[in-house]
Enzyme design. Structure first.
Site, short mmCIF file in Angstrom:
data_model
loop_
_atom_site.label_atom_id
_atom_site.label_comp_id
_atom_site.label_asym_id
_atom_site.label_seq_id
_atom_site.Cartn_x
_atom_site.Cartn_y
_atom_site.Cartn_z
N ASP A 88 33.40 52.10 56.35
CA ASP A 88 34.53 51.51 57.06
C ASP A 88 33.92 50.35 57.85
O ASP A 88 33.29 50.54 58.89
CB ASP A 88 35.17 52.56 57.99
N ASP A 177 33.16 28.78 44.93
CA ASP A 177 34.38 28.24 44.34
C ASP A 177 34.16 28.48 42.86
O ASP A 177 33.33 27.80 42.23
CB ASP A 177 34.53 26.74 44.63
N HIS A 178 34.86 29.46 42.32
CA HIS A 178 34.46 29.90 40.96
C HIS A 178 34.65 28.80 39.91
O HIS A 178 34.09 28.88 38.82
CB HIS A 178 35.14 31.22 40.57
N LYS A 182 32.33 27.26 36.05
CA LYS A 182 32.86 27.03 34.70
C LYS A 182 32.01 25.98 33.99
O LYS A 182 31.70 24.93 34.55
CB LYS A 182 34.32 26.57 34.75
N GLU A 216 49.17 27.28 35.42
CA GLU A 216 49.02 28.70 35.08
C GLU A 216 50.35 29.25 34.57
O GLU A 216 51.41 28.78 35.00
CB GLU A 216 48.63 29.50 36.32
N HIS A 239 39.68 24.54 44.41
CA HIS A 239 39.35 24.18 43.03
C HIS A 239 39.68 22.72 42.70
O HIS A 239 38.88 22.00 42.12
CB HIS A 239 40.09 25.09 42.05
C1 BG6 Z 1 42.09 31.81 42.20
C2 BG6 Z 1 43.48 31.80 42.78
O1 BG6 Z 1 41.18 31.20 43.09
O2 BG6 Z 1 42.09 31.09 40.98
C3 BG6 Z 1 44.47 32.39 41.80
O3 BG6 Z 1 43.49 32.54 43.98
C4 BG6 Z 1 44.38 31.71 40.47
O4 BG6 Z 1 45.79 32.29 42.31
C5 BG6 Z 1 42.93 31.65 39.99
O5 BG6 Z 1 45.18 32.43 39.54
C6 BG6 Z 1 42.80 30.79 38.74
O6 BG6 Z 1 41.50 30.92 38.22
P1 BG6 Z 1 41.22 30.67 36.67
O7 BG6 Z 1 39.75 30.79 36.55
O8 BG6 Z 1 42.00 31.71 35.92
O9 BG6 Z 1 41.74 29.29 36.37
#
Ligand code: BG6
Length: 488
Positions: A88, A177-178, A182, A216, A239
């Protein structure tokens, strides 16, 4: 780059959605490919009351659901690396047991480093840092990785950053920042800076405008916390601005964390505050996506809301290179297709030798464009003009032909990876190049806050759009009044 070997990865929020969908599958795939350090132990922690076996079981189910069978390798080998400690995080006491578990898992003794991945509610960031400090888990060989949302505006983001900075220096903080994980996003740097062709024309003399679309098809998907964010904070603040920065930045002197981030932050700071009239927001209503009927946002949420699920913005980068070049940004949920792409629209040739030569009056000359597909297709297309074959009795006719590179075909040996694979590996190695520095995050928030302030001043509320359409009509008008059409 902080230089020490990591033998433990500590995952906060280990039973959560991100962990199940992305983190555990990424780690398992890396393990299958032999890319994780031999002795790396992964310790999960969350509030759920599980033991090691229970966590491994949960992880196995997540892998079966979210990682293709051919990428799993020996799941048993991976699962053996996992252990779990219930915690926790809002109280200090639990952290002693966690520290004991982490110590037990380490193979490198005093030499071993720890990478901590925080994917929890932001309200737990402060207490978690306090708990880690209390338990002696913030030493010189600990790296801290943070997943968004890092605040909802500049002030709350600064508060989180301050709390983290009190325990970790910036060179050991890794903000995710994923999108930077990519492959095609990283390829933007290769395209711009590994080819001599583009840099001389990459400016307002030759480029007319840039479009960045992140569309999306998904809707709210049960993520009710989205309602506190909206498209501007959820997608544009991070992003899309990172994509913009990579397109607009000056050439860094090297591919290193400081050089790359120094250039990105200059662009982010050069963003001009946008007026409300240069933005459009929308919220989806019931409609159809991919041939199936879908409910409206408020129906999914279960209450009325003024949160935007779509945003289109005409942005300006106020510097010499980009003077007068609009960057049109567009993102939304429940749009007709899932696509992330960048369109660089070049100017017309200064004088056409062909116009007038064709009997119909127009030879069909179009300005060049470069389309960079990021997902789902990874491709780069340069549209060039070519002569339509023929005897030209009515004059020369021209047509646009694509010069196309489909990345998966060009690199058949390449493995399509989850963005987090690259980022987790870089975290373990201590390479910050693909992570966002504090000054970048704050410049991003500053710009986003200025837009939100404009919306408040002008009482802007989102316009409805039908799910499965490209957003409100006003988004089309935003570009059409400049004589520009969105690329579709
Ligand atoms: C996330 C958002 O950071 O990125 C989501 O919070 C979004 O809302 C997602 O769906 C999109 O990521 P990707 O990699 O599917 O384009």
């Amino acid at each position: 780059m902080t230089d020490f070997a990591t033998d433990r990865l500590l995952l906060f929020g280990a039973t959560g959605d991100l962990s199940r969908r992305k983190l555990l599958p990424s780690l398992c795939a890396l393990c299958a490919d032999g890319l994780l350090p031999e002795d790396l132990a992964i310790i999960g922690t969350a509030r759920s009351d599980l033991d090691d076996a229970g966590f491994r079981d949960m992880a196995r189910k997540a892998l079966e659901e979210f990682l293709p069978a051919e990428r799993r390798g020996s799941m048993a080998t991976f699962l053996n690396r996992l252990s779990y400690q219930t915690l926790d995080a809002s109280t200090l006491e639990g952290f002693d047991a966690l520290a004991a578990k982490v110590a037990e898992a380490g193979a490198g003794g005093a030499e071993g480093g720890i990478a901590i991945f925080l994917s929890t509610a932001p309200s737990l960031f402060g207490p978690t840092i306090a708990g880690l400090e209390h338990a002696g888990l913030t030493g010189d060989k600990v790296r801290m990785c943070l997943e968004k949302p890092l605040g909802t505006d500049l002030a709350s983001s600064a508060e989180i950053n301050d709390a983290v900075a009190a325990a970790f220096p910036e060179e050991r903080i890794f903000r995710i920042d994923h999108y930077l994980g990519k492959e095609t996003v990283q390829n933007l740097l290769a395209l711009r800076f590994a080819n001599i062709l583009f840099e001389p024309i990459w400016n307002s003399n030759v480029i007319e405008h840039v479009q960045i679309t992140v569309a999306e098809t998904v809707g709210l998907e049960g993520r009710t916390f989205y309602d506190e964010a909206g498209a501007l904070r959820d997608m544009v603040q991070n992003h899309m601005l990172q994509l913009l920065a990579l397109v607009a930045m000056e050439p860094p002197t090297s591919f290193d964390a400081t050089a790359v981030r120094d250039e990105k932050v200059k662009v982010l700071r050069a963003l001009r505050p946008t007026s409300a009239s240069e933005t459009v927001t929308g919220q989806y209503r019931a409609g159809a996506v991919n041939g199936g009927a879908v409910p409206g946002y408020d129906e999914e949420l279960g209450s009325a809301s003024t949160t935007e699920t779509f945003a289109a913005i005409k942005a300006h980068v106020d510097n010499w290179r980009w003077k007068g070049v609009p960057f049109y940004l567009r993102t939304g949920k429940r749009l007709p297709e899932r696509v992330t792409e960048i369109l660089v629209q070049f100017r017309s040739v200064p004088h056409s030798i062909f116009e007038g030569s064709h009997a119909a009056g127009s030879a069909g000359l179009q300005p060049n464009k470069l389309l960079i597909g990021i997902q789902p297709e990874e491709n780069i297309t340069l549209s060039l003009m070519a002569k339509v074959p023929g005897l030209d009795e009515d004059g020369v006719r021209l047509r646009e032909v694509p010069l196309e590179i489909a990345m998966p075909d060009a690199f058949a040996e390449g493995q399509r990876r989850i963005a987090y694979e690259r980022l987790l590996l870089d975290l373990i190695k201590g390479d910050q190049t693909l992570f966002v520095r504090r000054d970048e995050v704050e410049a991003q928030w500053e710009w986003v806050d200025s837009i939100r302030a404009e919306w408040d001043t002008h009482g802007v509320t989102p316009k409805p759009y039908t799910a499965g359409s490209w957003g409100p009509n006003a988004a089309i008008a935003l570009t059409e009044r400049d004589g520009v059409s969105w690329h579709e």
